[in-house]
Design a protein around this motif. Structure first.
Motif, short mmCIF file in Angstrom:
data_model
loop_
_atom_site.label_atom_id
_atom_site.label_comp_id
_atom_site.label_asym_id
_atom_site.label_seq_id
_atom_site.Cartn_x
_atom_site.Cartn_y
_atom_site.Cartn_z
N LYS A 51 0.92 -1.50 -0.07
CA LYS A 51 0.05 -0.42 0.05
C LYS A 51 1.35 1.26 -0.35
CE LYS A 51 -3.59 2.64 2.82
NZ LYS A 51 -4.43 2.50 3.58
N ILE A 52 0.84 2.47 -0.74
CA ILE A 52 1.08 3.42 -0.90
C ILE A 52 0.50 4.45 -0.93
CG2 ILE A 52 3.56 4.98 -2.54
CD1 ILE A 52 4.46 2.47 -4.01
N MET A 53 0.86 5.01 0.92
CA MET A 53 0.21 6.62 0.53
C MET A 53 0.56 7.83 0.12
SD MET A 53 -1.37 5.38 4.44
CE MET A 53 -1.94 7.26 5.20
N THR A 54 0.39 8.36 -0.44
CA THR A 54 0.73 10.15 -0.60
C THR A 54 0.26 10.88 0.24
OG1 THR A 54 -0.14 10.18 -2.02
CG2 THR A 54 1.47 9.34 -3.40
N TYR A 55 1.12 12.46 0.16
CA TYR A 55 0.70 13.51 1.07
C TYR A 55 0.86 12.53 2.30
CZ TYR A 55 -1.48 16.19 -2.45
OH TYR A 55 -1.40 17.47 -4.00
N ALA A 56 1.75 12.23 2.77
CA ALA A 56 2.13 11.45 4.19
C ALA A 56 3.84 11.81 4.81
CB ALA A 56 1.88 9.46 4.09
N MET A 57 4.01 13.42 5.18
CA MET A 57 4.57 13.53 5.55
C MET A 57 4.90 13.30 7.30
SD MET A 57 6.51 17.29 5.94
CE MET A 57 6.96 17.40 4.25
N VAL A 58 5.62 12.35 7.66
CA VAL A 58 6.26 11.85 8.97
C VAL A 58 7.38 12.80 9.05
CG1 VAL A 58 6.89 9.60 9.88
CG2 VAL A 58 5.76 8.97 8.52
N GLU A 59 6.24 13.34 10.78
CA GLU A 59 6.94 14.09 11.12
C GLU A 59 8.01 13.48 12.53
OE1 GLU A 59 7.00 17.68 11.11
OE2 GLU A 59 6.24 17.57 9.09
N ASN A 60 7.10 12.97 13.17
CA ASN A 60 8.01 11.86 14.01
C ASN A 60 8.03 10.33 14.45
OD1 ASN A 60 6.07 12.49 16.25
ND2 ASN A 60 7.38 14.42 16.66
N TYR A 61 7.80 9.70 15.48
CA TYR A 61 7.78 8.06 15.89
C TYR A 61 7.32 8.12 17.50
CZ TYR A 61 13.16 7.12 15.98
OH TYR A 61 13.30 6.92 17.28
N THR A 62 7.06 7.46 17.74
CA THR A 62 7.01 7.49 19.43
C THR A 62 7.40 5.44 19.28
OG1 THR A 62 4.67 7.18 19.19
CG2 THR A 62 5.73 9.07 19.92
N HIS A 79 3.46 9.84 13.26
CA HIS A 79 2.95 11.00 13.07
C HIS A 79 3.68 11.31 12.50
CE1 HIS A 79 2.20 10.06 17.42
NE2 HIS A 79 3.85 9.50 17.40
N LEU A 80 2.38 12.11 11.60
CA LEU A 80 2.20 12.24 10.17
C LEU A 80 1.72 13.66 9.87
CD1 LEU A 80 0.41 9.74 7.65
CD2 LEU A 80 2.23 10.38 8.53
N ALA A 81 2.65 14.75 9.45
CA ALA A 81 2.23 16.62 9.54
C ALA A 81 0.92 16.79 9.68
CB ALA A 81 3.19 16.75 8.51
N ASP A 82 0.26 16.24 8.78
CA ASP A 82 -1.74 16.40 8.75
C ASP A 82 -2.08 15.83 10.55
OD1 ASP A 82 -2.16 13.60 8.45
OD2 ASP A 82 -2.37 14.07 6.46
N GLY A 83 -1.23 15.37 11.09
CA GLY A 83 -2.05 14.93 12.31
C GLY A 83 -2.53 13.14 12.35
N ARG A 84 -2.14 12.22 11.35
CA ARG A 84 -2.61 10.99 11.60
C ARG A 84 -1.62 10.59 12.12
NH1 ARG A 84 -3.23 10.23 5.37
NH2 ARG A 84 -1.65 11.60 5.42
N THR A 85 -1.98 9.36 12.76
CA THR A 85 -0.95 8.21 13.47
C THR A 85 -1.42 6.87 12.34
OG1 THR A 85 -2.28 7.61 15.29
CG2 THR A 85 -1.23 9.42 15.16
N ILE A 86 0.10 6.48 12.97
CA ILE A 86 -0.29 4.84 11.66
C ILE A 86 1.09 4.09 12.65
CG2 ILE A 86 0.45 3.54 9.98
CD1 ILE A 86 0.01 5.80 7.66
N THR A 87 0.31 2.91 13.97
CA THR A 87 1.02 2.22 14.77
C THR A 87 1.24 1.20 13.40
OG1 THR A 87 -0.34 2.86 16.02
CG2 THR A 87 0.58 0.87 16.74
N SER A 88 2.57 0.68 14.05
CA SER A 88 3.24 -0.87 12.83
C SER A 88 4.13 -1.43 13.84
CB SER A 88 2.86 -0.49 11.76
OG SER A 88 4.39 -1.50 11.28
N ASP A 89 4.40 -2.82 13.49
CA ASP A 89 5.30 -3.75 14.86
C ASP A 89 6.97 -3.02 13.77
OD1 ASP A 89 5.26 -4.99 12.21
OD2 ASP A 89 4.56 -6.04 13.09
N LEU A 90 6.93 -2.17 12.72
CA LEU A 90 8.04 -2.16 12.23
C LEU A 90 7.96 -0.80 12.04
CD1 LEU A 90 11.56 -3.06 12.03
CD2 LEU A 90 10.48 -3.93 9.48
N VAL A 91 8.65 -0.38 11.77
CA VAL A 91 9.39 1.14 11.05
C VAL A 91 10.47 1.28 10.30
CG1 VAL A 91 8.84 4.14 10.70
CG2 VAL A 91 7.25 2.25 12.03
#
Length: 180
Positions: A115-126, A137-149
């Motif tokens: 899956k490829i998501m555009t407009y998805a600028m990553v600002e940081n991670y926790t 944590h994306l610049a537009d406020g979305r978050t995505i959780t995964s077992d590997l980044v």
């Protein structure tokens, strides 16, 4: 990870290992520019194992020899590319435009279900307290959780600097490469 050469390569490898993969690309659309690129035999071996041989070889040239010249144009040495490839397992040196390699990686990623998501600028991670997941944590406020980044976000990587805990700007070395 971004949708450049490194990010798409990582996406293919992880997907072929059986994992679900999402590539987060900051740009509004996928595109690659650049000059020529050479794939060395060890890289060709990996790309071919990912199912890219037929796609790549139809677009590539296979150089037979590289001449090493001094700065005054004097011949220093040469390398027989075909002989070297044959002696090291038969995987070739391949030359093509960078956009061609990028397009082949992008097509293979999509074919595999990445899956490829555009407009998805990553600002940081926790990282979760139990260390089992990470959240980007994306610049537009979305978050995505995964077992590997995988932080394949290029020369201006924000993730690398966060991981290192310090700024890590590119360093000028004074070395230059000229293409002919």
């Amino acid at each position: 990870m971004g949708a450049g050469l490194g990010g798409l390569g990582a996406a293919i490898a992880v997907r072929l290992a059986g994992h679900d993969v999402t590539v987060l690309e900051a740009a509004p659309s996928i595109g690659e520019v650049g000059a020529g690129i050479q794939v060395l035999p060890n890289s060709a071996r990996v790309l071919f194992s990912w199912g890219l041989e037929d796609r790549l070889v139809k677009h590539a040239t296979r150089p037979s020899r590289c001449n090493f010249l001094g700065w005054k144009g004097n011949h220093l040495s040469h390398m027989d590319y075909h002989g070297y490839a044959a002696a090291t397992g038969g995987f070739p040196f391949l030359d093509f435009h960078r956009a061609t390699l990028h397009g082949c990686l992008l097509d293979r990623s999509r074919e595999l279900g990445v899956k490829i998501m555009t407009y998805a600028m990553v600002e940081n991670y926790t990282i979760a307290e139990d260390n089992t997941t990470a959240t980007v944590h994306l610049a537009d406020g979305r978050t995505i959780t995964s077992d590997l980044v995988v932080g394949a976000d290029g020369i201006g990587s924000k993730l690398r600097e966060q991981f290192l805990g310090r700024p890590d700007p590119p360093q000028l070395t004074g070395d230059l490469a000229y293409r002919l």
